[in-house]
Design a protein around this motif. Structure first.
Motif, mmCIF file in Angstrom:
data_model
loop_
_atom_site.group_PDB
_atom_site.id
_atom_site.type_symbol
_atom_site.label_atom_id
_atom_site.label_comp_id
_atom_site.label_asym_id
_atom_site.label_seq_id
_atom_site.Cartn_x
_atom_site.Cartn_y
_atom_site.Cartn_z
ATOM 1 N N PHE A 104 0.827 -1.196 0.000
ATOM 2 C CA PHE A 104 0.000 0.000 0.000
ATOM 3 C C PHE A 104 0.870 1.258 0.000
ATOM 4 N N ASP A 105 0.294 2.365 -0.506
ATOM 5 C CA ASP A 105 0.982 3.644 -0.406
ATOM 6 C C ASP A 105 1.056 4.047 1.066
ATOM 7 N N LEU A 106 2.170 4.685 1.438
ATOM 8 C CA LEU A 106 2.450 4.942 2.845
ATOM 9 C C LEU A 106 2.649 6.418 3.123
ATOM 10 N N TRP B 212 14.127 -3.591 -6.093
ATOM 11 C CA TRP B 212 13.466 -2.319 -5.790
ATOM 12 C C TRP B 212 14.273 -1.179 -6.387
ATOM 13 N N GLN B 213 13.579 -0.230 -7.023
ATOM 14 C CA GLN B 213 14.212 0.960 -7.583
ATOM 15 C C GLN B 213 13.422 2.195 -7.156
ATOM 16 N N GLN B 214 14.108 3.225 -6.697
ATOM 17 C CA GLN B 214 13.439 4.502 -6.484
ATOM 18 C C GLN B 214 13.402 5.221 -7.818
ATOM 19 N N ILE B 215 12.213 5.649 -8.245
ATOM 20 C CA ILE B 215 12.097 6.266 -9.561
ATOM 21 C C ILE B 215 11.735 7.745 -9.515
ATOM 22 N N LEU C 49 7.911 10.116 -2.526
ATOM 23 C CA LEU C 49 8.933 9.214 -3.039
ATOM 24 C C LEU C 49 8.228 8.047 -3.722
ATOM 25 N N THR C 50 8.624 7.737 -4.945
ATOM 26 C CA THR C 50 7.998 6.651 -5.689
ATOM 27 C C THR C 50 9.006 5.531 -5.899
ATOM 28 N N PHE C 51 8.564 4.306 -5.639
ATOM 29 C CA PHE C 51 9.422 3.130 -5.760
ATOM 30 C C PHE C 51 8.793 2.128 -6.724
ATOM 31 N N ARG C 52 9.651 1.438 -7.465
ATOM 32 C CA ARG C 52 9.204 0.377 -8.373
ATOM 33 C C ARG C 52 9.757 -0.958 -7.887
ATOM 34 N N LEU C 53 8.886 -1.963 -7.803
ATOM 35 C CA LEU C 53 9.317 -3.329 -7.498
ATOM 36 C C LEU C 53 9.274 -4.147 -8.776
ATOM 37 N N SER D 242 7.483 -8.802 -13.860
ATOM 38 C CA SER D 242 6.391 -7.823 -13.770
ATOM 39 C C SER D 242 6.835 -6.730 -12.822
ATOM 40 N N ARG D 243 6.098 -5.642 -12.795
ATOM 41 C CA ARG D 243 6.481 -4.493 -11.973
ATOM 42 C C ARG D 243 5.256 -3.913 -11.301
ATOM 43 N N ALA D 244 5.500 -3.207 -10.202
ATOM 44 C CA ALA D 244 4.450 -2.483 -9.489
ATOM 45 C C ALA D 244 5.088 -1.297 -8.791
ATOM 46 N N ASN D 245 4.348 -0.214 -8.697
ATOM 47 C CA ASN D 245 4.842 1.003 -8.058
ATOM 48 C C ASN D 245 4.131 1.239 -6.732
ATOM 49 N N GLY D 246 4.827 1.887 -5.821
ATOM 50 C CA GLY D 246 4.251 2.331 -4.566
ATOM 51 C C GLY D 246 4.846 3.664 -4.177
#
Length: 400
Positions: A317-319, A345-348, A377-381, A391-395
């Motif tokens: 979930f977004d935090l 994990w990547q910070q984008i 701050l946005t992160f990609r898994l 596959s990828r997902a952002n949070g």
């Protein structure tokens, strides 16, 4: 005088005048030709001729020869912040402005990729998130989320500016480096980070810093990840990108090479390749640029398979977090039918942070505020399964 030249004198006297005379003064104006500068730079293993700062007269053309040293391959040539592919020659025609050109190489034995699987035995570079800053501000580029999981360890870092108004990096060979954002002109600054491990294998990653005054950069959207069969015609979809977009550019990052129909279209196509084994996975990067020269990127995955379903990355979930607190990212709910091979994990977006382990299921970091254009701050898994599909997902994390 009287129709005859007396030379380029500064005074003349008619003496004992007894007739009518004439005197004519001719001025020859000299104007300096307008010139522009092409800044040509090259990374490790690259050859670029000429290189340095080249002065070109207005309206003239200038060609550059591009190559690589033994053991290296040209991975891309970046002109004015935009990749033009791995070309061997580039010509600026009818020059009416300053330009930049940069050549990036990778080692022939390198298998590292910035978007690759987490459990790699070679270095994986991470140049940090895209940033949006004001002119004059101090910017930090963060390469500390680069990894060499299972490998001998990272031996060196090398930062190279590949586009935009030239800046001076505090230390181009440090994991983190700083510079002062140029004032007075909006535009994108492009940087490549190359990390090399102790076996000499390397990996390159890029990031963009947008310098803004009154406008915000466009938002790149590379569309959803896709799973297709062999020989399928695949459409990459950047049509949901937003902003005052003046150009699109698609580039394949990794996987079996394919021919993109026209990388400058919002929706180009390619034919999915035949797989060797159960599946193959390819990643593509979309760069969108607006009329002010601001730019952003996004990636997507295309999995080619005839059997299994792709994995499903779930970034949690977004935090919300308080500045100075420890934040835990959570990829534990991600699923893969064939089994999970790795997390990445990547910070984008946002002010750069350092993750405890970018290849962990649930890494942590210390939240800090100070992002001038918001504290989100946005992160990609990126989740990789045992067949190699991804596959990828952002949070997001909002720092208060």
């Amino acid at each position: 005088m009287d129709g005859a030249s007396v030379g380029a004198v500064t005074s003349y006297t008619f003496s004992n005048v007894t007739a009518t005379h004439t005197i004519t003064h001719t001025i020859a104006a000299t104007f300096a030709a307008t010139t522009y500068t092409i800044t040509a730079t090259k990374g490790t293993g690259a050859s670029l001729s000429p290189s340095g700062k080249i002065t070109v007269k207005s309206g003239a053309s200038k060609s550059f020869s591009i190559g690589s040293a033994s053991g290296y391959l040209v991975s891309e040539v970046i002109v004015d912040g935009v990749s033009v592919g791995a070309v061997t020659r580039y010509t600026f025609s009818n020059v009416t402005a300053n330009h930049t050109i940069s050549v990036i190489c990778t080692t022939q034995k390198s298998t590292g990729a910035a978007t690759g699987a987490a459990l790699s035995s070679t270095a994986v570079a991470d140049a940090g998130p895209a940033q949006t800053v004001a002119g004059g501000s101090t910017v930090t580029l963060n390469g500390l989320n680069s990894t060499d999981a299972g490998g001998p360890g990272i031996a060196s870092y090398s930062w190279v500016q590949t586009g935009g108004t030239p800046v001076v990096l505090s230390n181009p060979h440090a994991s983190n480096t700083n510079f002062s954002a140029p004032s007075g002109k909006e535009g994108a600054l492009n940087f490549n980070l190359t990390v090399t491990d102790n076996n000499g294998l390397n990996s390159t990653s890029n990031c963009i810093v947008n310098v803004v005054s009154n406008t915000m950069p466009p938002v790149a959207n590379a569309g959803p990840d896709q799973t297709v069969g062999e020989w399928t015609i695949v459409t990459l979809d950047g049509s949901q990108s937003s902003g005052d977009i003046s150009s699109y550019y698609w580039k394949q990052i990794d996987g079996p090479p394919v021919a993109i129909s026209d990388p400058t279209l919002a929706q180009p196509t390619f034919v999915a390749p035949q797989t060797v084994g159960v599946a193959a996975s390819m990643s593509f990067m979309l760069t969108v640029t607006d009329s002010s020269g601001l730019a952003t990127t996004d990636i997507c995955f295309v999995n080619v398979t005839w059997a299994d379903l792709p994995p499903q990355a779930i970034a949690g979930f977004d935090l919300n977090a308080n500045a100075g607190s420890i934040v835990m990212l959570d990829g534990s709910k991600s699923r893969a039918l064939s089994g999970v091979a790795g997390y990445r994990w990547q910070q984008i977006e946002g002010a750069p942070v350092t993750l405890s382990s970018p290849v962990a299921e649930s890494p942590a970091f210390i939240a800090h505020s100070g992002a001038e254009y918001g504290n989100t701050l946005t992160f990609r898994l990126i989740l990789t399964d045992t067949t190699g599909m991804r596959s990828r997902a952002n949070g997001t994390v909002v720092v208060k």
